[in-house]
Design an enzyme around this catalytic site. Sequence first.
Site, PDB file in Angstrom:
ATOM      1  N   HIS A   1       0.967  -1.223   0.162  1.00 18.26           N
ATOM      2  CA  HIS A   1       0.042  -0.145  -0.032  1.00 18.26           C
ATOM      3  C   HIS A   1       0.792   1.432  -0.057  1.00 18.26           C
ATOM      4  CE1 HIS A   1      -3.502  -2.549   1.269  1.00 18.26           C
ATOM      5  NE2 HIS A   1      -2.598  -3.121   2.026  1.00 18.26           N
TER       6      HIS A   1
ATOM      7  N   SER B   1      14.983  21.970 -15.834  1.00 18.08           N
ATOM      8  CA  SER B   1      13.574  22.574 -16.268  1.00 18.08           C
ATOM      9  C   SER B   1      13.907  24.116 -16.878  1.00 18.08           C
ATOM     10  CB  SER B   1      13.110  23.015 -14.893  1.00 18.08           C
ATOM     11  OG  SER B   1      12.193  24.120 -15.168  1.00 18.08           O
TER      12      SER B   1
ATOM     13  N   LYS C   1      16.010  22.070 -10.968  1.00 14.45           N
ATOM     14  CA  LYS C   1      15.408  21.102 -11.161  1.00 14.45           C
ATOM     15  C   LYS C   1      16.236  19.697 -11.974  1.00 14.45           C
ATOM     16  CE  LYS C   1      11.663  19.955 -10.544  1.00 14.45           C
ATOM     17  NZ  LYS C   1      10.457  20.283 -11.224  1.00 14.45           N
TER      18      LYS C   1
ATOM     19  N   GLU D   1       9.533   8.862 -16.681  1.00 12.35           N
ATOM     20  CA  GLU D   1       8.118   9.303 -17.211  1.00 12.35           C
ATOM     21  C   GLU D   1       7.553   8.813 -18.392  1.00 12.35           C
ATOM     22  OE1 GLU D   1       7.521  13.465 -14.617  1.00 12.35           O
ATOM     23  OE2 GLU D   1       9.365  13.353 -15.568  1.00 12.35           O
TER      24      GLU D   1
END
Length: 463
Positions: free
Chosen positions: A156, A277, A283, A290
Site C-alpha cells: 500500500h 527545467s 531541477k 516518466e
Amino acid sequence: MAKLWGGRFGAESSSLLDRFNASIGFDQQLWKYDIEGSKIHAKMLLSIGILNDEEYCKIIEGLVHIGTQIEKGEFEFRISDEDIHMAIEAALTDLIGEAGKKLHTGRSRNDQVALDFRMYVLDHNQIIRRKILNLMEALLKIAQLHTETIMPGMTHLQHAQPINFGFHMVAWCVNFKRDYERLSDSYERNNFLPLGVGAMAGTPYGTDREMMAKALGFKAPTLNAMDTVSERDFALDLLYDISMLFMHISRIAEELVLWSSYEFKFITLSDAYSTGSSIMPQKKNPDVPELLRAKSGRVFGNLMALLSVMKGLPLAYNKDTQEDKEGVFDSVSTALISLDILQEVIATMNIHPENMLKMAKIGHLTATDLADFLVRKNKLPFREAHQITGKIVAFAEEKGVDISELEEEEIFTLASLEISGVKEVLNLKTSMNARDSFGGTASKRTCEQIDILQKWIKEHKNG
Ligand code: ARG
C-alpha cells in the site's frame, strides 16, 4: 500509371483513392522479408517446372539488385505502386522483363503479406527477447551488489517489512523473465509458413510448401489456406506480449520516479539520463522513467486498435487487415528503444543505501517480528500477540521513536511477558534474514534467486 491488377479497369483510379488505399508509406519496412519470400517462391517455382534455370537466375539477380537499391536509399517508392509487394514486382519486371511477370504464379498478395508480416513479427519477437535478457543482466548485476542493503519493503506504499535492495531488483527481474517466456510461447505458436496458400483456397500448381517452410526456417506450413490469409493472431500475440512488457516497465518507471524524489532519495538518476527545467534552475527531472511510464498508453492502444480491426471480419482476406501494420511497427520500435534506455538508466543510477536504511528505521518495520517473537516465547495465539504489539507500536509512536529503538524495560512494562532477547529480534537485519523461506528476502535467499536467474539467462543466451 497502369496498375498490376488493372486488366479489367477502363479508367485510371483517382489519386485520392491511390492515397487512401496505399500501404507503401509504411509497409516498405517489410521489403527485406518480401524479397526473401520471393526468392524462395521462385526457387519453388523452379522446382515444379514453372520457371526455367535462366528465368530463375534472372529473378534472383533482379531481386538482389532491388534489395541493394533499397538498402542504399536509391529505390523510389511510388504511391501508385500501392504496396511493397507490387512495388518490388513492378521494379523486377522493369529490370528483367518477361521473367519478372512469372514470379506471381501461384501466389497472391494475400499470402505474400501474411508471410512478410509474420516474418517481421517473428524476427522482432527474437530481437525484443534478446534485449530483455540484457536488461535482466543489468538488474542482476545491481542486485548482486545489494543483497545486504536494507530498505523498507512496502505494501500500500506504506512501510511493511525490511527487505534488501537486491531482492527488489530481483522482483523486477522475474517480471521480465515471464515477458521473455510469453514471447517464446507466441513465437512457437506462430512459427508456421503462410506462403503458398494463394488468395484463400490453395493453388493448383503443386506448390511445395514443405520445402519453402524449411528454407525460411518455419516449423511447418500453416494448416488451412483460408485461415492463413485471414488471421492476424500472430500480430495480436506480439502486441499483447509488448503490452504486458510495458505494464511491467510502467511500474518500474513509477518506482524510479518516486525513488528519485527528495521524499525518498533512494536513487539519483545519472545526469546523462536526466533533464532540466527551463525555468527552475535547480531541477533535475526523471523524464526518461516518466516517458517509459507513459509509453504503455500507446502500446495498449495499438493492441486495442488491432483487436477492433479484426473483430467481426468475415473470412477470408479483407482489406481491413492492411490496418494491422502501423500499430505493430510502433509497438515494436517503442519496445526496442525503451528496453535500451531502461537498461541504461538502471545501470547508471546512483544508489543511496544510507537513505534506504534511514527510511527503514521509520514505520516500525519489525513489528511483525515482535508479534512472532511473542508467539514463540510465550506460546500466545497470534491474534493476541498482534494486539499487544499494536499497543507497543502506539507507545513508540507517541514517544516519537521506532519500535526498534525502545528499551527492553519499556517493552516489558507494556507486554508483561517473557521478552529476553527481544532487542535482537527488532533489529532490521535480523528481521530481513529471518525471512529465509524459498523466495524470501533473506540475503542468502536473494543470492539464491540471483543465481537461479543468472543460470536461466545463460541457458537462454546460448539457446
Ligand atoms: N497491402 C495489402 C495489405 O497490407 C496487401 C494485400 C492486398 N491484397 C489484396 N487482395 N488487395 O494487406
